[in-house]
Write a protein that holds these residues in place. Structure first.
Motif, short mmCIF file in Angstrom:
data_model
loop_
_atom_site.label_atom_id
_atom_site.label_comp_id
_atom_site.label_asym_id
_atom_site.label_seq_id
_atom_site.Cartn_x
_atom_site.Cartn_y
_atom_site.Cartn_z
N ALA A 309 0.82 -1.21 0.00
CA ALA A 309 0.00 0.00 0.00
C ALA A 309 0.86 1.26 0.00
N ASN A 310 1.92 1.26 0.80
CA ASN A 310 2.82 2.42 0.82
C ASN A 310 3.58 2.55 -0.49
N LEU A 311 3.98 1.42 -1.08
CA LEU A 311 4.66 1.47 -2.37
C LEU A 311 3.75 2.02 -3.46
N GLU A 312 2.46 1.72 -3.39
CA GLU A 312 1.51 2.25 -4.38
C GLU A 312 1.41 3.77 -4.27
N VAL A 313 1.43 4.29 -3.04
CA VAL A 313 1.43 5.74 -2.87
C VAL A 313 2.69 6.34 -3.48
N MET A 314 3.83 5.69 -3.25
CA MET A 314 5.10 6.19 -3.77
C MET A 314 5.15 6.08 -5.29
N GLU A 315 4.56 5.01 -5.83
CA GLU A 315 4.47 4.88 -7.29
C GLU A 315 3.65 6.03 -7.88
N SER A 316 2.56 6.37 -7.21
CA SER A 316 1.69 7.43 -7.72
C SER A 316 2.41 8.78 -7.76
N ARG A 317 3.42 8.94 -6.92
CA ARG A 317 4.20 10.19 -6.89
C ARG A 317 5.47 10.09 -7.74
N GLY A 318 5.68 8.95 -8.39
CA GLY A 318 6.85 8.77 -9.24
C GLY A 318 8.14 8.53 -8.47
N GLU A 319 8.05 8.14 -7.21
CA GLU A 319 9.25 7.92 -6.40
C GLU A 319 9.82 6.52 -6.57
N VAL A 320 8.96 5.57 -6.87
CA VAL A 320 9.42 4.20 -7.12
C VAL A 320 8.70 3.67 -8.35
N ARG A 321 9.25 2.63 -8.92
CA ARG A 321 8.56 1.95 -10.01
C ARG A 321 8.68 0.44 -9.80
N ARG A 322 7.77 -0.27 -10.43
CA ARG A 322 7.71 -1.72 -10.28
C ARG A 322 8.18 -2.38 -11.57
N ASP A 323 9.11 -3.28 -11.47
CA ASP A 323 9.59 -4.03 -12.62
C ASP A 323 8.79 -5.32 -12.74
N ARG A 324 7.93 -5.38 -13.75
CA ARG A 324 7.08 -6.56 -13.97
C ARG A 324 7.62 -7.46 -15.08
N ALA A 325 8.84 -7.21 -15.53
CA ALA A 325 9.39 -7.98 -16.65
C ALA A 325 9.54 -9.45 -16.29
N ALA A 326 9.78 -9.73 -15.04
CA ALA A 326 9.93 -11.11 -14.59
C ALA A 326 9.30 -11.24 -13.22
N GLU A 327 9.00 -12.48 -12.84
CA GLU A 327 8.44 -12.72 -11.51
C GLU A 327 9.49 -13.41 -10.64
N PRO A 328 9.54 -13.06 -9.35
CA PRO A 328 8.67 -12.10 -8.68
C PRO A 328 8.98 -10.66 -9.08
N TRP A 329 7.98 -9.80 -8.95
CA TRP A 329 8.17 -8.39 -9.25
C TRP A 329 9.18 -7.78 -8.28
N ARG A 330 9.87 -6.75 -8.79
CA ARG A 330 10.79 -6.01 -7.93
C ARG A 330 10.51 -4.52 -8.04
N TYR A 331 10.74 -3.84 -6.94
CA TYR A 331 10.55 -2.39 -6.88
C TYR A 331 11.91 -1.72 -6.90
#
Length: 334
Positions: A309-331
Motif C-alpha cells: 500500500a505504501n509502495l503504491e502511494v510512492m508509485e503514484s508520486r513517481g518515487e518508485v517503479r515496479r519491474d514486472r518484466a519477470a516474476e517475482p516483481w521487484r521495486y
C-alpha cells in the motif's frame, strides 16, 4: 462530550472480545435508540459463540431486547463487524431485520459472494508475484480459510449510499463512504452533535491496516487502499467532531491530532522504504521483512499489505517503479 453523554443521545456501546491482537481492542457494536421506539444497530461483532454470548450479555446489561432491533447497518465487510448480524436476525425471530451495507463490500458478507476456494488461487498467485515464498503462501491460504469461521454470511445486503441520513430519536446520522481500510467502508456523522462513528476508519491507538484487495478476476491495482484512505482521512479531518466512536476501543476526541500523527507515520514508513530501495531492487516481501524483521509468518499478509500500500502511494508520486518484466516483481527507486 464524553461517553456518559451518549446515553442522553440514545447511543449505547457493547464491547465484544476479538481473537485478533492487531485489531486494537474489543470490537464495538452500537445500539442507537430510534424515534418511534426500537433500535438501530451499527455493526454486530463476530459470529463466534463467545462473541455472541458477549453481545447477548450487553443487551441484558442495557435492559434491551433483540426484537427491538429494526435495522442493522454494517460498516464494512470484515468478520468482526458483520459476523453476528445473522445471529441478531435469528434472535429477533427471523431474517426480517434488514441489513444495510455499501455495495462495494456486500460480496464479502453475502451468501451470493465468492467463496474462499474461488479467491484463494488468485491471492496465492498475487502473493507469489510479490515474492512471498511458497510455504508462506500455503500458510496464509490456510489462515484465510480459517477466518470464515468467525462469521456467517447474510442472505441479503441492502444497499446504502453516501449522503443518506438515518434519523433516530436524537440524531441525524449522515452516511459517509470512506474507502481505504476496505473499498466499501461506511461511517456515520451527526453534524449538529459533532458525533462521528468511525468504525475502523480512525482508531485512537492503531493505524487501520490498508489490506490488499484484488479485482473480481484477481487483477492487481483494482483498489489501492492507502491512496483511497489518505483521501478519505483528509475529508474526516475537515469535519467538526467532538467525539469519535470507533470500531475498537473507547470513544475519543482530538481527531485532527490523531490524523496528523497517522499521516506522519505513513510518511516515515515511505521514507524508510525509499532508503531500503537505494541499495537496489527488492521484492515487496523482502521489503516487508526488512520493515518487520521479527514478524511471524502468520503476520505476512498484514505486513505485505502495509508494504504494498505504501509502495503504491510512492508509485503514484513517481518515487518508485515496479519491474514486472519477470516474476517475482521487484521495486526500484525511480
Amino acid at each position: 462530550m464524553t461517553e456518559a453523554d451518549l446515553e442522553g443521545l440514545g447511543v449505547h456501546r457493547i464491547a465484544i472480545p476479538v481473537p485478533f491482537p492487531q485489531a486494537g481492542g474489543p470490537v464495538n457494536a452500537y445500539l442507537v435508540e430510534e424515534a418511534g421506539g426500537g433500535l438501530l444497530m451499527f455493526d454486530s461483532g463476530l459470529g463466534t459463540p463467545e462473541a455472541q454470548a458477549a453481545l447477548e450479555a450487553g443487551f441484558q446489561r442495557l435492559g434491551r431486547r433483540f426484537d427491538e432491533v429494526g435495522r442493522i447497518v454494517v460498516s464494512h465487510g470484515h468478520v468482526d463487524h458483520y459476523g453476528a448480524a445473522r445471529f441478531v436476525q435469528e434472535r429477533h425471530g427471523g431474517p426480517d431485520v434488514p441489513v444495510f451495507g455499501h455495495p462495494a463490500d456486500a460480496p464479502k458478507m453475502s451468501e451470493q459472494g465468492p467463496r474462499w476456494r474461488e479467491l484463494a488461487p488468485r491471492l496465492a498467485a498475487y502473493l507469489a508475484r510479490q515474492g512471498v515464498p511458497p510455504e508462506v503462501v500455503e500458510l496464509l491460504a490456510k489462515q484465510g480459510e480459517g477466518g470464515f469461521r468467525y462469521a456467517r454470511r447474510l442472505p441479503e445486503i441492502r444497499p446504502i449510499a453516501e449522503g443518506e441520513v438515518l434519523r433516530t430519536r436524537h440524531l441525524a446520522l449522515e452516511v459517509m463512504h470512506m474507502p481505504g481500510h476496505t473499498p466499501g467502508l461506511l461511517c456515520l456523522y451527526d453534524r449538529e452533535k459533532r458525533l462521528f462513528l468511525s468504525d475502523d476508519h480512525l482508531l485512537e491507538k492503531v493505524s487501520p491496516n490498508p489490506l490488499i484487495e484484488l479485482g473480481p478476476d484477481g487483477q492487481d491495482g483494482f483498489f489501492r487502499p492507502l491512496l483511497a484512505y489518505l483521501d478519505s482521512i483528509r475529508r474526516l479531518r475537515a469535519l467538526e467532531v467532538d467525539l469519535v466512536l470507533p470500531g475498537h476501543g473507547p470513544p475519543f476526541s482530538g481527531h485532527r491530532e490523531i490524523i496528523d500523527a497517522l499521516v506522519g507515520f505513513y510518511a516515515k514508513r515511505q521514507a524508510r522504504l525509499l532508503e531500503l530501495l537505494q541499495a537496489g531492487p527488492r521484492t515487496a516481501h523482502e521489503l516487508a521483512r526488512a520493515l518487520w524483521p521479527r514478524a511471524r509468518p502468520t503476520d505476512a499478509f498484514l505486513t505485505l499489505s502495509e508494504t504494498v500500500a505504501n509502495l503504491e502511494v510512492m508509485e503514484s508520486r513517481g518515487e518508485v517503479r515496479r519491474d514486472r518484466a519477470a516474476e517475482p516483481w521487484r521495486y526500484l527507486a525511480a
